[in-house]
Design an enzyme around this catalytic site. Sequence first.
Site, PDB file in Angstrom:
ATOM      1  N   ASP A 199    -117.912 -32.116  14.174  1.00 15.91           N
ATOM      2  CA  ASP A 199    -117.371 -30.822  14.603  1.00 15.91           C
ATOM      3  C   ASP A 199    -118.052 -30.342  15.876  1.00 15.91           C
ATOM      4  O   ASP A 199    -119.000 -30.959  16.368  1.00 15.91           O
ATOM      5  CB  ASP A 199    -117.509 -29.779  13.485  1.00 15.91           C
ATOM      6  N   GLU A 207    -113.948 -23.930   6.672  1.00 16.41           N
ATOM      7  CA  GLU A 207    -114.432 -22.660   6.146  1.00 16.41           C
ATOM      8  C   GLU A 207    -113.746 -22.348   4.803  1.00 16.41           C
ATOM      9  O   GLU A 207    -112.760 -22.993   4.433  1.00 16.41           O
ATOM     10  CB  GLU A 207    -114.114 -21.549   7.161  1.00 16.41           C
TER      11      GLU A 207
END
Length: 241
Positions: A67, A144
Amino acid sequence: MKTVISRDPSEAARSVARSIAEFIVQNPGSLMCFAAGDTPLSAFAELIKLQDSGEVDLSSVFYVGLDEWVGLGRETRGSCVQVMFDSFYDPAHIPADHVRVFDGLCVDTEAEKARIVDWIQEHGGKIDFTLLGIGMNGHIGFNEPYAGLPEGCIVIGLDDTTKAVSPKYFDRPLPVERGIGVGAGELKKARKILLMATGAHKADIVRKTVLDAPSPSVPASLLADHPDIAIYLDEAAASSL
Ligand code: PGA
């Protein structure tokens, strides 16, 4: 989920490094995906020691970034690319053509997602091994809470907890808003998943990940039914189990 509890973070790092090295020795040519938080840094150092003592060739596999903070590049201390190159790829002498990472400075995030998906396709169509940390909100990479299990790559607005924790990575205030990364569903397709968490501040989220029913509110828990997943903890992170 297999749980491995070590006395302290150093011992956990050695256990994680040994597990990664063993996988690499047995599976040369694999595609590896390592998290760039604070937690895995000591495991990277141990892995490099194992290479230095001739136990593993870290260039016998390929790597894909997990990421990146959208808007940050390698010149920003605390970006994932800076952390990964300075703490792992460079000191481990990984050839440049064995690594593809997200460019947080890209102008076209859709094209950037496709560039990473292409790399995964070129290397057998899936990640073979992933080492993941667990965020204070249970996130894995930038998956998330309530993002589910997307395959391929994601661009996502960062959760309030992630934004609140983010200053620990940077040497100056940075208004991070979005992340780009590999989707949790893509990570779940990996042959082997290794989660790592250390410190008392992770005890609560570790308990939710390991003991509670899988919930989209705790992304790491969505990996729990993977056939080859292990969580490596120190005693402090395991203290609520
Ligand atoms: P940390 O980050 O290792 O810096 O605690 C965990 C994560 O967000 O993956």
